[in-house]
Motif scaffolding. Structure first.
Motif, PDB file in Angstrom:
ATOM      1  N   ALA A  97      -2.263  -5.842  14.926  1.00  0.00           N
ATOM      2  CA  ALA A  97      -2.201  -6.075  13.577  1.00  0.00           C
ATOM      3  C   ALA A  97      -1.380  -7.051  13.204  1.00  0.00           C
ATOM      4  O   ALA A  97      -2.008  -7.687  12.012  1.00  0.00           O
ATOM      5  CB  ALA A  97      -1.061  -4.900  13.083  1.00  0.00           C
ATOM      6  N   THR A 113       5.138  -0.574  22.601  1.00  0.00           N
ATOM      7  CA  THR A 113       5.421   0.197  21.274  1.00  0.00           C
ATOM      8  C   THR A 113       5.368  -0.687  20.306  1.00  0.00           C
ATOM      9  O   THR A 113       5.946  -1.851  20.123  1.00  0.00           O
ATOM     10  CB  THR A 113       6.679   0.831  21.502  1.00  0.00           C
ATOM     11  N   SER A 141       0.729  -1.105  -0.249  1.00  0.00           N
ATOM     12  CA  SER A 141       0.041  -0.043   0.161  1.00  0.00           C
ATOM     13  C   SER A 141       0.849   1.167   0.126  1.00  0.00           C
ATOM     14  O   SER A 141       0.264   2.374   0.063  1.00  0.00           O
ATOM     15  CB  SER A 141      -1.127  -0.210   1.146  1.00  0.00           C
ATOM     16  N   GLY A 142       2.027   1.242  -0.074  1.00  0.00           N
ATOM     17  CA  GLY A 142       2.929   2.350  -0.175  1.00  0.00           C
ATOM     18  C   GLY A 142       2.935   3.081  -1.811  1.00  0.00           C
ATOM     19  O   GLY A 142       2.296   2.415  -2.593  1.00  0.00           O
ATOM     20  N   THR A 187       6.003  -1.155  16.037  1.00  0.00           N
ATOM     21  CA  THR A 187       6.357  -0.668  14.885  1.00  0.00           C
ATOM     22  C   THR A 187       6.256  -1.543  13.529  1.00  0.00           C
ATOM     23  O   THR A 187       5.963  -2.714  13.774  1.00  0.00           O
ATOM     24  CB  THR A 187       7.942  -0.404  15.070  1.00  0.00           C
ATOM     25  N   THR A 244       3.841  -1.123  11.623  1.00  0.00           N
ATOM     26  CA  THR A 244       2.488  -0.840  11.033  1.00  0.00           C
ATOM     27  C   THR A 244       1.800   0.438  11.599  1.00  0.00           C
ATOM     28  O   THR A 244       2.229   1.133  12.696  1.00  0.00           O
ATOM     29  CB  THR A 244       1.517  -2.182  11.579  1.00  0.00           C
ATOM     30  N   THR A 245       0.688   0.748  11.023  1.00  0.00           N
ATOM     31  CA  THR A 245      -0.146   2.068  11.345  1.00  0.00           C
ATOM     32  C   THR A 245      -1.051   1.833  12.658  1.00  0.00           C
ATOM     33  O   THR A 245      -1.314   2.333  13.431  1.00  0.00           O
ATOM     34  CB  THR A 245      -0.866   2.733  10.326  1.00  0.00           C
ATOM     35  N   ASN A 246      -1.103   0.473  12.716  1.00  0.00           N
ATOM     36  CA  ASN A 246      -2.179  -0.024  13.783  1.00  0.00           C
ATOM     37  C   ASN A 246      -1.182  -0.232  14.985  1.00  0.00           C
ATOM     38  O   ASN A 246      -0.823  -1.423  14.968  1.00  0.00           O
ATOM     39  CB  ASN A 246      -2.938  -1.210  13.414  1.00  0.00           C
ATOM     40  N   THR A 247      -1.336   0.593  15.974  1.00  0.00           N
ATOM     41  CA  THR A 247      -0.123   0.620  16.974  1.00  0.00           C
ATOM     42  C   THR A 247      -1.014  -0.068  18.274  1.00  0.00           C
ATOM     43  O   THR A 247      -0.473  -0.326  19.164  1.00  0.00           O
ATOM     44  CB  THR A 247       0.382   1.550  17.439  1.00  0.00           C
ATOM     45  N   SER A 277       0.535  -7.581  19.374  1.00  0.00           N
ATOM     46  CA  SER A 277       0.040  -6.504  18.505  1.00  0.00           C
ATOM     47  C   SER A 277      -1.495  -7.146  17.797  1.00  0.00           C
ATOM     48  O   SER A 277      -1.837  -8.300  17.476  1.00  0.00           O
ATOM     49  CB  SER A 277       1.107  -6.568  17.525  1.00  0.00           C
TER      50      SER A 277
END
Length: 183
Positions: free
Chosen positions: A146, A105, A17-18, A107, A109-112, A144
């Motif tokens: 995600a 924390t 998706s970038g 990292t 992914t945007t779903n934190t 996580s």
């Protein structure tokens, strides 16, 4: 003149998706317009490529509108983000019934968001831990949301108060501080 097409960059690696901007260069004609196409994902009329949600190797092609037999292609390698979870603090010592705030924390992914769990005691959705009323070792886990295969753990040692029972101490003061040995 012979029409020639080139593309920049000729290859790239990106996350699912970038986006990546491609540029086409046309020589041999005054018509420098191109038609963009791709084997996966989408590409806009100005060459902005958006990767699909599936990892793989894809091709982005710019075809000359002046001579549709002339084109140039770029290779795009799309990979999934590597999700990682860390927890702080990684260990704690608490008295029975004591509390500790844990922080996770995430990292990659945007779903934190994480799901908290504990082997003993209780932990809230925000990572606030309450030790059990019995002593022992407990594990706090942040997983996580995600990627549920990724998690981090913290260890908690729960002990009882080592102070024991309070002891009454009597304090006696002498009215004559200068005298020694007298009651």
């Amino acid at each position: 003149p012979v029409v020639a097409v080139s593309i920049s960059p000729t290859s790239t690696a990106m996350l699912i998706s970038g986006t990546q901007q491609f540029t086409a260069y046309i020589t041999g004609t005054s018509n420098t317009a191109v038609t963009w196409s791709t084997t996966g994902g989408t590409v806009s009329t100005n060459g902005l490529y958006t990767a699909p949600a599936t990892a793989g190797t894809y091709t982005v092609t710019a075809t000359s509108q002046a001579d549709t037999t002339k084109s140039a292609s770029a290779t795009v390698t799309v990979t999934t983000a590597v999700v990682a979870v860390s927890i702080s603090p990684v260990s704690a010592s608490l008295l029975t019934g004591g509390t500790q705030q844990f922080t996770a924390t995430v990292t990659g992914t945007t779903n934190t968001a994480v799901t908290w769990s504990a082997s003993c005691g209780t932990v809230t959705d925000s990572g606030f831990y309450t030790a059990p009323t019995s002593t022992g070792s407990c594990t706090i886990i942040a997983t996580s949301q995600a990627d549920t295969t990724k998690s981090a753990t913290a260890s908690v040692t729960v002990t009882s108060s080592s102070a024991g029972s309070p002891t009454l101490v009597q304090h006696v003061s002498c009215p004559n501080a200068g005298a020694t040995g007298s009651g």
